[in-house]
Design a protein around this motif. Structure first.
Motif, PDB file in Angstrom:
ATOM      1  N   LYS A 154       0.831  -1.203   0.000  1.00  0.00           N
ATOM      2  CA  LYS A 154       0.000   0.000   0.000  1.00  0.00           C
ATOM      3  C   LYS A 154       0.869   1.258   0.000  1.00  0.00           C
ATOM      4  CE  LYS A 154      -3.878  -0.220   2.473  1.00  0.00           C
ATOM      5  NZ  LYS A 154      -4.801  -0.559   3.573  1.00  0.00           N
ATOM      6  N   GLU A 155       2.003   1.209   0.689  1.00  0.00           N
ATOM      7  CA  GLU A 155       2.938   2.339   0.663  1.00  0.00           C
ATOM      8  C   GLU A 155       3.529   2.503  -0.743  1.00  0.00           C
ATOM      9  OE1 GLU A 155       5.703   1.312   3.752  1.00  0.00           O
ATOM     10  OE2 GLU A 155       4.337   2.007   5.336  1.00  0.00           O
ATOM     11  N   ALA A 156       3.850   1.383  -1.390  1.00  0.00           N
ATOM     12  CA  ALA A 156       4.466   1.424  -2.724  1.00  0.00           C
ATOM     13  C   ALA A 156       3.535   2.047  -3.765  1.00  0.00           C
ATOM     14  CB  ALA A 156       4.887   0.015  -3.164  1.00  0.00           C
ATOM     15  N   ILE A 157       2.238   1.811  -3.626  1.00  0.00           N
ATOM     16  CA  ILE A 157       1.294   2.387  -4.597  1.00  0.00           C
ATOM     17  C   ILE A 157       0.725   3.723  -4.103  1.00  0.00           C
ATOM     18  CG2 ILE A 157       0.664   0.165  -5.612  1.00  0.00           C
ATOM     19  CD1 ILE A 157      -2.075   0.467  -4.082  1.00  0.00           C
ATOM     20  N   ARG A 158       1.287   4.221  -3.002  1.00  0.00           N
ATOM     21  CA  ARG A 158       0.819   5.481  -2.408  1.00  0.00           C
ATOM     22  C   ARG A 158      -0.703   5.443  -2.247  1.00  0.00           C
ATOM     23  NH1 ARG A 158       4.970   7.898  -6.039  1.00  0.00           N
ATOM     24  NH2 ARG A 158       3.369   8.909  -7.269  1.00  0.00           N
ATOM     25  N   PHE A 159      -1.146   4.385  -1.569  1.00  0.00           N
ATOM     26  CA  PHE A 159      -2.560   4.053  -1.392  1.00  0.00           C
ATOM     27  C   PHE A 159      -3.415   5.260  -1.010  1.00  0.00           C
ATOM     28  CE2 PHE A 159      -5.976   2.779   1.532  1.00  0.00           C
ATOM     29  CZ  PHE A 159      -6.692   1.903   0.749  1.00  0.00           C
ATOM     30  N   GLN A 160      -3.134   5.858   0.136  1.00  0.00           N
ATOM     31  CA  GLN A 160      -4.003   6.928   0.628  1.00  0.00           C
ATOM     32  C   GLN A 160      -3.994   8.137  -0.298  1.00  0.00           C
ATOM     33  OE1 GLN A 160      -5.949   5.888   3.183  1.00  0.00           O
ATOM     34  NE2 GLN A 160      -7.142   7.642   2.525  1.00  0.00           N
ATOM     35  N   GLU A 161      -2.827   8.475  -0.805  1.00  0.00           N
ATOM     36  CA  GLU A 161      -2.704   9.602  -1.737  1.00  0.00           C
ATOM     37  C   GLU A 161      -3.520   9.335  -3.005  1.00  0.00           C
ATOM     38  OE1 GLU A 161       0.799  11.304  -4.595  1.00  0.00           O
ATOM     39  OE2 GLU A 161       1.393  10.645  -2.595  1.00  0.00           O
ATOM     40  N   SER A 162      -3.418   8.115  -3.543  1.00  0.00           N
ATOM     41  CA  SER A 162      -4.147   7.760  -4.761  1.00  0.00           C
ATOM     42  C   SER A 162      -5.654   7.808  -4.532  1.00  0.00           C
ATOM     43  CB  SER A 162      -3.746   6.362  -5.230  1.00  0.00           C
ATOM     44  OG  SER A 162      -2.394   6.322  -5.574  1.00  0.00           O
ATOM     45  N   VAL A 163      -6.111   7.278  -3.390  1.00  0.00           N
ATOM     46  CA  VAL A 163      -7.536   7.263  -3.077  1.00  0.00           C
ATOM     47  C   VAL A 163      -8.070   8.690  -2.931  1.00  0.00           C
ATOM     48  CG1 VAL A 163      -9.199   6.674  -1.251  1.00  0.00           C
ATOM     49  CG2 VAL A 163      -7.578   4.950  -2.071  1.00  0.00           C
ATOM     50  N   GLU A 164      -7.359   9.524  -2.184  1.00  0.00           N
ATOM     51  CA  GLU A 164      -7.820  10.899  -1.971  1.00  0.00           C
ATOM     52  C   GLU A 164      -7.866  11.683  -3.284  1.00  0.00           C
ATOM     53  OE1 GLU A 164      -9.242  11.880   0.783  1.00  0.00           O
ATOM     54  OE2 GLU A 164      -8.772   9.902   1.590  1.00  0.00           O
ATOM     55  N   LYS A 165      -6.861  11.492  -4.126  1.00  0.00           N
ATOM     56  CA  LYS A 165      -6.819  12.174  -5.425  1.00  0.00           C
ATOM     57  C   LYS A 165      -8.004  11.755  -6.298  1.00  0.00           C
ATOM     58  CE  LYS A 165      -3.696  12.038  -9.245  1.00  0.00           C
ATOM     59  NZ  LYS A 165      -2.370  11.680  -9.692  1.00  0.00           N
ATOM     60  N   LEU A 166      -8.296  10.457  -6.325  1.00  0.00           N
ATOM     61  CA  LEU A 166      -9.411   9.978  -7.136  1.00  0.00           C
ATOM     62  C   LEU A 166     -10.750  10.429  -6.562  1.00  0.00           C
ATOM     63  CD1 LEU A 166     -10.260   8.482  -9.646  1.00  0.00           C
ATOM     64  CD2 LEU A 166     -10.312   6.385  -8.299  1.00  0.00           C
ATOM     65  N   LYS A 167     -10.894  10.439  -5.249  1.00  0.00           N
ATOM     66  CA  LYS A 167     -12.142  10.927  -4.641  1.00  0.00           C
ATOM     67  C   LYS A 167     -12.411  12.366  -5.070  1.00  0.00           C
ATOM     68  CE  LYS A 167     -12.475   8.135  -0.451  1.00  0.00           C
ATOM     69  NZ  LYS A 167     -12.353   8.128   1.018  1.00  0.00           N
ATOM     70  N   GLU A 168     -11.386  13.176  -5.074  1.00  0.00           N
ATOM     71  CA  GLU A 168     -11.528  14.580  -5.480  1.00  0.00           C
ATOM     72  C   GLU A 168     -11.902  14.668  -6.956  1.00  0.00           C
ATOM     73  OE1 GLU A 168     -11.996  18.426  -4.704  1.00  0.00           O
ATOM     74  OE2 GLU A 168     -11.531  16.921  -3.201  1.00  0.00           O
ATOM     75  N   THR A 169     -11.271  13.835  -7.797  1.00  0.00           N
ATOM     76  CA  THR A 169     -11.575  13.817  -9.228  1.00  0.00           C
ATOM     77  C   THR A 169     -13.024  13.412  -9.472  1.00  0.00           C
ATOM     78  OG1 THR A 169      -9.287  13.275  -9.755  1.00  0.00           O
ATOM     79  CG2 THR A 169     -10.926  12.784 -11.443  1.00  0.00           C
ATOM     80  N   VAL A 170     -13.476  12.347  -8.804  1.00  0.00           N
ATOM     81  CA  VAL A 170     -14.842  11.851  -8.983  1.00  0.00           C
ATOM     82  C   VAL A 170     -15.852  12.898  -8.531  1.00  0.00           C
ATOM     83  CG1 VAL A 170     -16.513  10.140  -8.140  1.00  0.00           C
ATOM     84  CG2 VAL A 170     -14.253   9.403  -8.899  1.00  0.00           C
ATOM     85  N   LYS A 171     -15.546  13.566  -7.420  1.00  0.00           N
ATOM     86  CA  LYS A 171     -16.456  14.590  -6.894  1.00  0.00           C
ATOM     87  C   LYS A 171     -16.656  15.731  -7.898  1.00  0.00           C
ATOM     88  CE  LYS A 171     -15.093  17.263  -3.494  1.00  0.00           C
ATOM     89  NZ  LYS A 171     -14.659  17.701  -2.158  1.00  0.00           N
ATOM     90  N   ASN A 172     -15.624  16.056  -8.651  1.00  0.00           N
ATOM     91  CA  ASN A 172     -15.684  17.178  -9.592  1.00  0.00           C
ATOM     92  C   ASN A 172     -16.068  16.788 -11.017  1.00  0.00           C
ATOM     93  OD1 ASN A 172     -14.947  19.078  -7.629  1.00  0.00           O
ATOM     94  ND2 ASN A 172     -12.804  18.497  -7.856  1.00  0.00           N
ATOM     95  N   MET A 173     -16.294  15.492 -11.253  1.00  0.00           N
ATOM     96  CA  MET A 173     -16.624  15.032 -12.607  1.00  0.00           C
ATOM     97  C   MET A 173     -18.067  15.351 -12.969  1.00  0.00           C
ATOM     98  SD  MET A 173     -14.878  11.261 -12.805  1.00  0.00           S
ATOM     99  CE  MET A 173     -15.573  10.880 -14.374  1.00  0.00           C
ATOM    100  N   PRO A 174     -18.299  15.714 -14.221  1.00  0.00           N
ATOM    101  CA  PRO A 174     -19.691  15.872 -14.651  1.00  0.00           C
ATOM    102  C   PRO A 174     -20.380  14.501 -14.652  1.00  0.00           C
ATOM    103  CG  PRO A 174     -18.191  16.112 -16.510  1.00  0.00           C
ATOM    104  CD  PRO A 174     -17.350  15.973 -15.270  1.00  0.00           C
ATOM    105  N   GLN A 175     -21.645  14.501 -14.370  1.00  0.00           N
ATOM    106  CA  GLN A 175     -22.394  13.244 -14.320  1.00  0.00           C
ATOM    107  C   GLN A 175     -22.581  12.690 -15.730  1.00  0.00           C
ATOM    108  OE1 GLN A 175     -23.355  11.640 -11.440  1.00  0.00           O
ATOM    109  NE2 GLN A 175     -21.980  13.165 -10.584  1.00  0.00           N
ATOM    110  N   ASN A 176     -22.456  11.388 -15.852  1.00  0.00           N
ATOM    111  CA  ASN A 176     -22.634  10.716 -17.132  1.00  0.00           C
ATOM    112  C   ASN A 176     -23.312   9.369 -16.855  1.00  0.00           C
ATOM    113  OD1 ASN A 176     -22.476  10.093 -19.836  1.00  0.00           O
ATOM    114  ND2 ASN A 176     -20.387   9.352 -19.710  1.00  0.00           N
ATOM    115  N   PRO A 177     -24.605   9.404 -16.462  1.00  0.00           N
ATOM    116  CA  PRO A 177     -25.271   8.189 -16.001  1.00  0.00           C
ATOM    117  C   PRO A 177     -25.723   7.264 -17.129  1.00  0.00           C
ATOM    118  CG  PRO A 177     -26.818   9.992 -16.025  1.00  0.00           C
ATOM    119  CD  PRO A 177     -25.470  10.570 -16.403  1.00  0.00           C
TER     120      PRO A 177
END
Length: 179
Positions: A101-124
């Motif tokens: 998890k440290e090697a893949i920068r787990f927490q950093e990757s998760v937080e970055k993606l959460k922010e990206t998903v939150k700001n994405m336009p909806q495409n349902p």
């Protein structure tokens, strides 16, 4: 489960002042799913080329503290952290999970993606709306379709199936409309 909490990460309970609870975010086997993408560390994992959009490639490819790390095709890598799936409780295997998890920068990757998903336009694939609609319905369901009437995301759709329902959820109108 009547086991010692020695070595188990604890944190303050969010609602009960002075009470400690297990901090599951810091446990080796804790995983996250963000925008349909899994992040974690388990006995055996496969990584497709596209996963490197979210985690550092070198973290996956150069990880050595494992039973095996193999390129199994041009676009896929398999990491087996420890030989036997049932050995997950062994301290050395829990440590391998943490190191991965440290090697893949787990927490950093998760937080970055959460922010990206939150700001994405909806495409349902589908939308359910309440209100007053053209044919007298109070609820409308829109399902997005391709030319073969397979369900797809809105921005890939060529058609939309629209169904209107009355107050008792009875269908009062439906049609497929070309976009």
């Amino acid at each position: 489960a009547n086991r010692s909490l020695e070595g188990i990460p604890l944190k303050e309970h969010p609602y009960r002042k002075g009470k400690q609870i297990v901090d599951v975010d810091k446990l080796p086997g804790h995983d996250e799913r963000v925008g349909g993408i899994w992040f974690g560390a388990v006995w055996k994992m496969w990584f497709h080329e596209s996963y490197y959009e979210y985690v550092p490639r070198e973290g996956v490819e150069n990880f050595k503290d494992c039973y095996s790390n193999e390129e199994i095709s041009d676009t896929c890598r398999c990491i087996t952290l420890y030989q036997n799936v049932l050995d997950y409780e062994k301290p050395e295997n829990r440590e391998r999970q943490i190191k991965f998890k440290e090697a893949i920068r787990f927490q950093e990757s998760v937080e970055k993606l959460k922010e990206t998903v939150k700001n994405m336009p909806q495409n349902p694939h589908m939308e359910i709306n309440k209100g007053e609609f053209e044919h007298g319905g109070v609820k409308q369901v829109r399902v997005y379709l391709d030319d073969d009437e397979n369900q797809v995301r809105k921005n890939n759709a060529s058609k939309v199936r629209i169904v209107e329902y009355d107050e008792s959820d009875k269908v009062i109108w439906k049609d497929i409309v070309i976009l």
